[in-house]
Each structure stands twice: as structure tokens, then as C-alpha cells.
Design an enzyme around this catalytic site. Structure first.
Site, short mmCIF file in Angstrom:
data_model
loop_
_atom_site.label_atom_id
_atom_site.label_comp_id
_atom_site.label_asym_id
_atom_site.label_seq_id
_atom_site.Cartn_x
_atom_site.Cartn_y
_atom_site.Cartn_z
N THR A 156 51.64 23.39 46.32
CA THR A 156 50.45 22.53 47.83
C THR A 156 49.27 23.05 47.42
O THR A 156 48.69 23.50 46.22
CB THR A 156 50.40 23.58 48.98
OG1 THR A 156 49.47 22.15 50.12
CG2 THR A 156 50.15 24.17 48.65
N ARG A 157 47.92 21.86 47.70
CA ARG A 157 46.64 22.59 46.87
C ARG A 157 45.96 21.82 48.26
O ARG A 157 44.38 21.29 48.20
CB ARG A 157 46.45 20.87 46.12
CG ARG A 157 46.20 19.57 46.19
CD ARG A 157 45.63 18.82 45.21
NE ARG A 157 45.47 17.58 45.76
CZ ARG A 157 46.39 16.28 45.07
NH1 ARG A 157 47.39 16.86 44.79
NH2 ARG A 157 45.74 15.28 45.69
N ASN A 158 46.51 21.68 49.89
CA ASN A 158 46.17 21.67 50.80
C ASN A 158 46.48 22.61 52.01
O ASN A 158 47.25 23.25 51.63
CB ASN A 158 45.97 20.46 51.30
CG ASN A 158 45.60 19.04 50.23
OD1 ASN A 158 44.25 18.96 50.31
ND2 ASN A 158 46.60 18.57 49.86
#
Length: 384
Positions: free
Chosen positions: A192-194
Site C-alpha cells: 500500500t501507499r495509502n
């Protein structure tokens, strides 16, 4: 027992204390190359084994094979070239560095690694963009970034002098020890990057039903300007782990790399990294590592079905809340029309937070939304 590293051996190119002192003592006599954040993070990840079996920046045979066939010269699948193309503007003496030299790589003026130069070859940035990102449009953030790279690729093994990531980031050796300590034989990684919304949580819980442990491994190194800052991602996931997940079955740690927004190609690369960190499974959702409308949202699913990376892909369709079902569903489990569904993208959530609006409770936990409000100034700057 955790999974074998990709290629069978976990690379370690971190200098011993004695070797490090020797390099630093003679640094004034060495040639140097100034590198950017991506180069610094790549050098570090090569050295600690995250990019195993790579021992350095790719030479021409590996580079060409990855572009044309998604293969290293040894036959292993590999989808993202790991190269060093320093800018001449920051390196007026770059032309004096030749094959056989061992310059020190400088990041923000500090020595981080030694590059043992084995090859130099021209960098065709247009071809790279077309092959890796599927476009040459500057609207794509990585293509735009690519324009700033140098015109010559320098390749060869590296030796790491100093880490550049934070103290909270673990090496593959360390995560493997942690998984073994916990007795996890099967570990699923979540990329993830969120910050988490309810659909992410639903997928994670579904995956956790099938394995011993969940490794939440957010990318925090270098993201596009309108992504959430790393602090927001880690803080919100830490809250989720502390308040909603069984701590004995979920482990959270950051991963400092430059995010490659290359859709299916990046998804494979991210899975290989997680195999090196000791994971046996990898969650592949909708439009993983995508940006804009450049990639088929389920292109990675098709790609993983035809690959054997030694890490099992868990393929998930898009999940969302159905008001008729009164639960999280996917198109596989719900027959109600679109009008009964609550779908909100992360882009929409960012815009809602900037506007001072609360995302619907069926989309994001209210306490997580409240936590993210303090990052509004950062988001406002990124959305401009």
C-alpha cells in the site's frame, strides 16, 4: 520457516564497520557521483537484499532483457529495471568516471555507497518509458520524472556505507527473524501507499483467514506529490493494528523505496520484494501500482496467473459496501445494482479531507478520517 529469497540467496552488500572506516578515511581521494533519492534508496535496497538476487545496478544485458522480455540474463522474471543514470548537472566530473573505477555515491552530500563500475552505456529514456510505463506522456508522474535522469547508465556492484532509510525500517533478514519468532509459516504481504479504508481492511481480513500472519508493508520512500505523506500512512495503519487487529497475527513495518507507478509490471516487482522479506503470499487487488487510466485495473491478475515467482498471489476483485447486503462485497458476491453500492476512491477521499468533509462511515472508519485531518495542508499542496 520463511520462504526462500528470490533466486535462492539473500544478498548482503553492507560493509563491515572496519571496511566502512577504511572507505571513509580515504574518501577525499575518491571520485564521487551525486545521486537522487531513487538512486539512494535503490542502492540501499540492493545492499540489504530487498532486491535479491541483484548485487548492484543493472548492466546492459540485464537491462535489455528486462525491457524486452521481463527477464534477467539468468532467466529469472524481473519487470522493473534497477539502474543508475546520474544527472550531469550535479556531476560535472561524470565524464572522468570510467569502467574499473569505484566512485563513492553521495546523497545530499553524504557518502552512502561505493559503486564498482563495470559498464557504461547510453540511456534511451523514451524507450524506457514506452516499455516500462506503457506511455511517453509527461502526464504520467514517472515519465515526467524520467526526463530529469542523465543520459548514461552506470552499472556494477555496490557496497553500502550508510543506510538512508529510517531506524524503524527493517531489513529482509530482520523481518524473516520476526516471522520465525512468531511461528508464522505462511505470511501474506499487503502492498500500500495509502491509509486504510474499509475495502482495504476487508481484503486484509479475507487474506488473513487463509494464512498465519499478515505483513502490512507500506511504501514510504518516494511517492507522487498528491499521495498521502508517509507519516499519515504509518500512523493510520498503526491505529488500525492497535485497535482492530489481533496483534499476534499482524505486523506493520515501512518500506522506503521509490514507488514505480507501472501497473502490472510494478505489481510483479513489489511481489518479488516481499518474497525477499520472507512472505509466502502477496495480495493483488484492483489497479495495484496504477496511476490515472494508464493500466488495465486487472492486468496484474492476468499477469500473475501466468507466472511462478515462488510467492502465491491472492487475487481480489474490487470490494465495496452494498446497502442492500449491508456488508462489504465484490461483484462475485453481490447481485445488486450500482445504485446500491458505496464506492469511493482514495483520490476522492483525499479531496474530501481537503474540503473538510467526512468520508462515509461505510468507506472509512471515522476515527481514521479524523486522524488524517491534520495532514490537510500537505494534501492541499499536493493537489494543486
Amino acid at each position: 520457516m520463511t520462504a526462500l529469497p528470490y533466486g535462492g540467496t539473500l544478498v548482503n552488500r553492507v560493509l563491515s564497520d572496519a571496511a566502512r572506516r577504511e572507505i571513509l578515511a580515504g574518501i577525499d581521494d575518491r571520485k564521487t557521483i551525486a545521486i537522487d533519492t531513487q538512486g539512494a534508496l535503490d542502492a540501499e535496497k540492493i545492499a540489504i537484499g530487498a532486491f535479491s538476487p541483484l548485487t548492484g545496478f543493472m548492466g546492459e544485458a540485464d537491462y535489455s532483457g528486462v525491457l524486452a522480455r521481463s527477464r534477467l540474463k539468468n532467466g529469472l522474471t524481473w519487470t522493473i529495471p534497477i539502474i543508475l543514470a546520474p544527472r550531469i548537472a550535479e556531476n560535472p566530473g561524470l565524464g572522468d568516471i570510467h569502467v574499473g573505477d569505484s566512485p563513492v555515491l553521495l546523497y545530499h552530500g553524504e557518502p552512502i555507497a561505493v559503486l564498482h563500475v563495470e559498464e557504461k552505456f547510453p540511456f534511451d529514456k523514451t524507450e524506457f518509458a514506452r516499455r516500462v510505463y506503457g506511455t511517453t506522456e509527461d502526464a504520467h508522474p514517472d515519465v515526467k520524472k524520467l526526463r530529469n535522469a542523465g543520459d548514461t547508465i552506470f552499472s556494477g556492484p555496490i557496497d553500502l556505507i550508510n543506510r538512508v532509510s529510517g531506524a524503524d525500517e527493517l531489513t529482509p533478514e530482520e523481518t524473516r527473524k520476526e516471522f520465525d519468532r512468531r511461528g508464522w509459516e505462511t505470511v501474506v504481504a499487503f502492498q500500500t501507499r495509502n491509509p486504510p479504508h474499509v475495502a482495504h481492511e476487508y481484503i486484509q481480513r479475507c487474506a488473513l483467514e487463509q494464512v498465519d500472519g499478515l505483513f502490512i508493508h507500506p511504501v514510504v520512500g518516494e511517492l507522487k506529490k498528491d499521495d498521502f505523506p508517509a507519516e499519515a500512512v504509518i500512523e493510520s495503519y498503526q491505529y488500525l493494528v492497535d485497535h482492530y487487529y489481533p496483534k499476534s497475527r499482524v505486523f506493520l513495518a515501512p518500506l522506503a523505496i521509490s514507488m514505480r507507478y507501472a501497473g502490472p509490471r510494478a505489481a510483479v516487482f513489489l511481489a518479488i520484494i516481499r518474497k525477499n522479506y520472507g512472505c509466502t503470499h502477496f495480495i493483488v487487488g484492483r489497479d495495484i501500482a496504477g496511476v490515472g487510466n494508464y493500466y488495465d485495473p486487472y492486468g496484474a491478475h492476468a499477469l500473475f496467473r501466468n507466472l511462478d515467482l515462488g510467492i502465491e498471489a491472492m487475487l481480489f476483485r474490487e470490494s465495496y459496501y452494498c446497502r442492500k447486503c449491508r456488508s462489504m462485497v465484490t461483484e462475485k458476491t453481490c447481485g445488486h445494482p450500482e445504485s446500491d453500492h458505496s464506492r469511493v476512491s482514495m483520490t476522492q477521499i483525499r479531496k474530501m479531507i481537503v474540503a473538510g468533509e467526512q468520508p462515509p462511515i461505510e468507506v472509512m472508519r471515522p476515527e481514521l478520517a479524523d486522524l488524517l485531518v491534520k495532514y490537510r495542508p500537505y494534501l492541499e499542496a499536493g493537489l494543486k
